[in-house]
Design an enzyme around this catalytic site. Structure first.
Site, PDB file in Angstrom:
ATOM      1  N   GLU A 152       8.717 -16.331  -7.688  1.00 31.66           N
ATOM      2  CA  GLU A 152       8.141 -14.997  -7.498  1.00 31.66           C
ATOM      3  C   GLU A 152       7.644 -14.384  -8.797  1.00 31.66           C
ATOM      4  O   GLU A 152       6.559 -13.807  -8.836  1.00 31.66           O
ATOM      5  CB  GLU A 152       9.190 -14.048  -6.897  1.00 31.66           C
ATOM      6  CG  GLU A 152       9.360 -14.101  -5.407  1.00 31.66           C
ATOM      7  CD  GLU A 152      10.356 -13.065  -4.934  1.00 31.66           C
ATOM      8  OE1 GLU A 152       9.999 -12.245  -4.074  1.00 31.66           O
ATOM      9  OE2 GLU A 152      11.500 -13.061  -5.427  1.00 31.66           O
ATOM     10  N   GLU A 190      17.548 -18.844  -2.651  1.00 33.64           N
ATOM     11  CA  GLU A 190      17.252 -17.530  -3.237  1.00 33.64           C
ATOM     12  C   GLU A 190      16.930 -17.658  -4.720  1.00 33.64           C
ATOM     13  O   GLU A 190      16.025 -16.986  -5.234  1.00 33.64           O
ATOM     14  CB  GLU A 190      18.439 -16.594  -3.012  1.00 33.64           C
ATOM     15  CG  GLU A 190      18.341 -15.237  -3.691  1.00 33.64           C
ATOM     16  CD  GLU A 190      17.191 -14.372  -3.203  1.00 33.64           C
ATOM     17  OE1 GLU A 190      16.956 -13.325  -3.828  1.00 33.64           O
ATOM     18  OE2 GLU A 190      16.529 -14.734  -2.206  1.00 33.64           O
ATOM     19  N   LYS A 209      13.378 -16.531  -6.488  1.00 36.96           N
ATOM     20  CA  LYS A 209      13.269 -15.594  -7.603  1.00 36.96           C
ATOM     21  C   LYS A 209      12.427 -16.172  -8.733  1.00 36.96           C
ATOM     22  O   LYS A 209      11.588 -15.492  -9.311  1.00 36.96           O
ATOM     23  CB  LYS A 209      14.675 -15.235  -8.128  1.00 36.96           C
ATOM     24  CG  LYS A 209      15.446 -14.307  -7.229  1.00 36.96           C
ATOM     25  CD  LYS A 209      14.816 -12.926  -7.178  1.00 36.96           C
ATOM     26  CE  LYS A 209      15.142 -12.217  -5.894  1.00 36.96           C
ATOM     27  NZ  LYS A 209      14.419 -12.700  -4.711  1.00 36.96           N
ATOM     28  N   LYS A 255       6.179  -5.149  -2.392  1.00 36.42           N
ATOM     29  CA  LYS A 255       7.599  -4.898  -2.173  1.00 36.42           C
ATOM     30  C   LYS A 255       7.929  -4.734  -0.703  1.00 36.42           C
ATOM     31  O   LYS A 255       8.878  -5.310  -0.187  1.00 36.42           O
ATOM     32  CB  LYS A 255       8.018  -3.633  -2.938  1.00 36.42           C
ATOM     33  CG  LYS A 255       9.499  -3.272  -2.790  1.00 36.42           C
ATOM     34  CD  LYS A 255      10.394  -4.319  -3.407  1.00 36.42           C
ATOM     35  CE  LYS A 255      11.850  -3.938  -3.334  1.00 36.42           C
ATOM     36  NZ  LYS A 255      12.715  -5.031  -3.818  1.00 36.42           N
ATOM     37  N   TRP A 306      -3.227  -2.806  -1.411  1.00 37.79           N
ATOM     38  CA  TRP A 306      -2.968  -4.240  -1.559  1.00 37.79           C
ATOM     39  C   TRP A 306      -4.000  -4.943  -0.703  1.00 37.79           C
ATOM     40  O   TRP A 306      -4.026  -4.788   0.512  1.00 37.79           O
ATOM     41  CB  TRP A 306      -1.550  -4.562  -1.093  1.00 37.79           C
ATOM     42  CG  TRP A 306      -1.048  -5.907  -1.490  1.00 37.79           C
ATOM     43  CD1 TRP A 306      -0.503  -6.269  -2.688  1.00 37.79           C
ATOM     44  CD2 TRP A 306      -0.998  -7.085  -0.675  1.00 37.79           C
ATOM     45  NE1 TRP A 306      -0.126  -7.590  -2.670  1.00 37.79           N
ATOM     46  CE2 TRP A 306      -0.422  -8.122  -1.429  1.00 37.79           C
ATOM     47  CE3 TRP A 306      -1.390  -7.371   0.637  1.00 37.79           C
ATOM     48  CZ2 TRP A 306      -0.232  -9.405  -0.945  1.00 37.79           C
ATOM     49  CZ3 TRP A 306      -1.209  -8.659   1.131  1.00 37.79           C
ATOM     50  CH2 TRP A 306      -0.623  -9.652   0.337  1.00 37.79           C
ATOM     51  N   ARG A 366       5.728  -0.865  -4.510  1.00 40.84           N
ATOM     52  CA  ARG A 366       5.361  -1.475  -3.228  1.00 40.84           C
ATOM     53  C   ARG A 366       4.330  -2.584  -3.399  1.00 40.84           C
ATOM     54  O   ARG A 366       4.123  -3.389  -2.488  1.00 40.84           O
ATOM     55  CB  ARG A 366       4.797  -0.403  -2.285  1.00 40.84           C
ATOM     56  CG  ARG A 366       5.804   0.674  -1.914  1.00 40.84           C
ATOM     57  CD  ARG A 366       5.146   1.819  -1.188  1.00 40.84           C
ATOM     58  NE  ARG A 366       4.719   1.451   0.145  1.00 40.84           N
ATOM     59  CZ  ARG A 366       5.429   1.648   1.248  1.00 40.84           C
ATOM     60  NH1 ARG A 366       6.630   2.203   1.168  1.00 40.84           N
ATOM     61  NH2 ARG A 366       4.976   1.307   2.430  1.00 40.84           N
ATOM     62  N   ASN A 391      -3.066   2.544   5.464  1.00 40.30           N
ATOM     63  CA  ASN A 391      -2.220   1.358   5.319  1.00 40.30           C
ATOM     64  C   ASN A 391      -2.255   0.607   6.638  1.00 40.30           C
ATOM     65  O   ASN A 391      -2.246   1.223   7.706  1.00 40.30           O
ATOM     66  CB  ASN A 391      -0.763   1.745   5.027  1.00 40.30           C
ATOM     67  CG  ASN A 391      -0.592   2.421   3.691  1.00 40.30           C
ATOM     68  OD1 ASN A 391      -1.491   2.422   2.868  1.00 40.30           O
ATOM     69  ND2 ASN A 391       0.574   3.006   3.489  1.00 40.30           N
ATOM     70  N   GLY A 392      -2.239  -0.717   6.585  1.00 32.27           N
ATOM     71  CA  GLY A 392      -2.200  -1.486   7.817  1.00 32.27           C
ATOM     72  C   GLY A 392      -3.455  -2.312   8.009  1.00 32.27           C
ATOM     73  O   GLY A 392      -4.242  -2.523   7.076  1.00 32.27           O
ATOM     74  N   HIS A 405      16.691 -38.186   0.206  1.00 24.14           N
ATOM     75  CA  HIS A 405      15.755 -38.140   1.330  1.00 24.14           C
ATOM     76  C   HIS A 405      14.407 -37.549   0.923  1.00 24.14           C
ATOM     77  O   HIS A 405      13.699 -36.982   1.753  1.00 24.14           O
ATOM     78  CB  HIS A 405      16.365 -37.344   2.485  1.00 24.14           C
ATOM     79  CG  HIS A 405      17.579 -37.985   3.062  1.00 24.14           C
ATOM     80  ND1 HIS A 405      17.523 -38.941   4.054  1.00 24.14           N
ATOM     81  CD2 HIS A 405      18.900 -37.833   2.764  1.00 24.14           C
ATOM     82  CE1 HIS A 405      18.742 -39.333   4.350  1.00 24.14           C
ATOM     83  NE2 HIS A 405      19.596 -38.686   3.583  1.00 24.14           N
ATOM     84  N   CYS A 450       0.835  -1.202   0.000  1.00 25.95           N
ATOM     85  CA  CYS A 450       0.000   0.000   0.000  1.00 25.95           C
ATOM     86  C   CYS A 450       0.871   1.254   0.000  1.00 25.95           C
ATOM     87  O   CYS A 450       2.016   1.244   0.405  1.00 25.95           O
ATOM     88  CB  CYS A 450      -0.943   0.035   1.191  1.00 25.95           C
ATOM     89  SG  CYS A 450      -2.024  -1.387   1.354  1.00 25.95           S
TER      90      CYS A 450
END
Length: 609
Positions: A489, A482, A486, A604, A74, A27, A99-100, A505, A2
């Site tokens: 995402e 990582e 990526k 973000k 968002w 964001r 926001n929140g 395993h 947001c």
């Protein structure tokens, strides 16, 4: 997550707010809106498309105003729909953005409905707007104070009343907010970048602060332990808000731009490092570090993988025990406090809600030796920490972090060397060698980036896959994690990472000719073990895609494709090996036609739980 832009001016601020929203797109959001005061009426435009579409709507409507609020949302409470988009209007006279998360919104909503209030959205935010309207008796600041006294949760808000032209009231608790100071105009925003080019003079609000602003004045009020507010002077700071950061230049996406900015970003992060000294981390770092017996690292997402990488360095080079915790898990479990531990928090934005809360939890347990590794000097995480190291990556707009990650690794390697030196494990020769290697990283990265054409050829094959497996060993296992993050995402391909020794395993059951297996194969002490793991994949018909060092004896075959990095880079190899994984994810997403910079469902800056 947001974004807020709001302000009061003597000029039309609609263009400022829309440009601010555009700068906050990084964001993450799924709807956006703007409201202004025109005469005695509130005009509003909202959209579930991009800011570009909202701008076209605003221009078509001829919307103008000197007092206004704008927002990118968002979705949390209520899906992405125009009725749920901000700003929300209550009683025809209160306009509010938020926001929140308001945790007790359900009971407040029931209370308001019982009083006859009609709700038009599914959001918690609309409840807050109606609450302000209920308490409004001609003084917006007092109404906001009374409304917030009823609220539990996290918020950053901006609100205006049609009955008080030229006045905006803002507040923050658990979500970031800055005040931008201008000439005959003042603003509120979630991020200083939203006001790049408008002002370089900012006040960073503290937890619980209220701000009351007009075009000519700004008054800040701090909330005391008794819940009462008292006016306070908050110092302003001059910040160049990277007005050029939003320019793509020759690149197709911000992620691509930021991948190629990594040599510069690491060079900037290491600027001024003439030697290894505790003072790199703060004036009293010598005192803090001298009594440290172990390390506790707290982080989320990509920053968590940076911490996992640093654990290998800290234990092998500095000889100090290191625990790494996901911040959102650490704060909610019973843990054993160690006042002699150095608590290291890692965040790109410095506003990650879970990481800040985890830091506060650690401090509440008596763990007061704290260090933040962060890209934003004025962030809440840095202000809450005793020591800090500011990575100089510059603004990172793409949701998938790239240059923030590698600059974090550079900073954490410096921390490793510093602690090793204090513990007598770094002599002058080793220090000089380590510094030389660090300074060569930008040039080495430039050579790695030249591999892009070969990686594009791999990406064209990956684009038709549904799953991928990433393998690494030792310090490169977090890099495999990582790399998998990526790819998932931004390309939406299911990807997971495993230590290569764990193949038998469980994950080996998934391997077939349709699942590409990406392997990080530096020429280190584990290479021969890794080769055995690779043979296990080949024996099951799997297709390997191997990133090897230039001096690794690994040859390409029909079922094993190899790209060689220019050189073996020792301890700093993880910084080099992650870059081709970033490029692989980027070009795979490009081939699949996904929204690279704004992947679905992601934000973000995660400023709420």
């Amino acid at each position: 997550m947001c974004g807020i832009v709001a302000g009061a001016s003597l000029r039309d601020i609609v263009p400022v707010m829309l440009e601010g929203l555009r700068r906050l797109e990084y964001r993450g959001y799924d709807s956006c809106g703007v409201a202004v005061l025109k005469g005695s009426k509130i005009e509003r435009a909202r959209s579930v498309a991009r800011v570009k579409d909202l701008t076209e709507q605003v221009v078509a409507d001829g919307m103008q105003g000197t007092t206004g609020i704008a927002h990118t949302r968002w979705a949390t409470h209520g899906g992405p729909a125009v009725m749920n988009a901000h700003p929300h209007i209550a009683g025809g006279r209160i306009a509010l953005v938020h926001n929140g998360i308001i945790e007790n919104y359900a009971e407040l909503k029931a209370e308001l409905i019982a009083e006859g209030v009609e709700m038009t959205s599914q959001t918690d935010t609309e409840v807050l707007a109606h609450l302000v309207n209920r308490y409004y008796e001609g003084n917006l600041l007092e109404a906001v104070k009374k409304a917030l006294a009823r609220v539990t949760g996290a918020y950053a808000i901006a609100v205006f009343s049609s009955l008080e032209p030229g006045r905006i009231v803002g507040a923050r608790q658990g979500s970031p907010m800055v005040v931008g100071l201008g000439q005959e105009e003042n603003f509120i925003a979630s991020d200083a970048m939203a006001l790049a080019g408008v002002t370089d003079n900012f006040i960073y609000l503290e937890e619980g602060d209220l701000v009351d602003l007009t075009a000519s004045a700004v008054h800040v009020y701090a909330r005391g332990v008794n819940g009462q507010y008292a006016q306070i002077e908050r110092k302003s700071v001059c910040i160049q808000a990277y007005s050029g950061a939003a320019d793509l230049g020759p690149y197709r996406h911000y992620m691509q731009k930021e991948i190629f900015e990594q040599p510069r970003a690491i060079g900037d992060t290491l600027e001024g490092v003439a030697g290894i000294s505790p003072t790199l981390f703060g004036a009293d770092a010598q005192e803090v570090f001298s009594g440290v017996r172990r390390i506790l690292m707290l982080a989320c997402g990509t920053s968590y993988y940076a911490a996992l990488t640093a654990k290998y360095w800290l234990e092998a080079i500095a000889g100090i025990a290191c625990d790494v915790e996901i911040a959102s898990e650490y704060r909610y479990r019973v843990s054993i406090a160690d006042p002699d531990a150095l608590v290291v928090t890692i965040s790109q934005s410095g506003e990650t809600a879970d990481t800040i809360a985890a830091l506060k939890h650690a401090v509440s347990l008596g763990m007061t030796k704290t260090l933040a590794v962060c890209n934003v000097a004025q962030s809440a995480l840095v202000r809450e920490s005793r020591l800090s190291y500011i990575t100089r990556a510059g603004v990172e707009i793409g949701v998938a972090s790239t240059k923030a990650f590698t600059t974090q690794l550079a900073a954490l390697y410096l921390l490793t060397l510093t602690l090793a030196k204090l513990r007598g494990r770094l002599d002058e020769a080793r220090e000089a060698q380590a510094l030389t290697s660090l300074r060569h990283v930008p040039a080495a990265l430039t050579s790695v980036l030249a591999l892009e054409p070969q990686i594009i050829a791999w990406a064209e094959r990956f684009a038709f896959k549904d799953d991928a497996l990433f393998l690494g060993r030792g310090v490169h296992y977090p890099i495999a994690l990582e790399g998998a993050l990526k790819l998932k995402e931004i390309s939406y391909i299911h990807a997971e990472a495993y230590p290569a020794g764990e193949l038998k395993h469980g994950p080996l059951a998934l391997v077939d000719a349709n699942m590409p297996v990406v392997t990080i194969a530096p020429n280190d002490e584990l290479l021969e073990k890794l080769k055995s793991n690779m043979q296990e994949v080949r024996a099951r018909g799997g297709k390997l895609y191997v990133f090897a060092d230039g001096d690794s004896v690994i040859d390409s075959t029909e079922d094993m494709h190899v790209i060689r990095l220019p050189e073996n880079y020792g301890d700093l190899s993880p910084i080099l090996h992650v870059v081709p994984l970033q490029l692989l994810a980027y070009h795979t997403a490009l081939a699949r036609g996904t929204d690279v910079d704004k992947p679905r469902n992601l934000a973000k800056s995660v400023t709420v739980e």
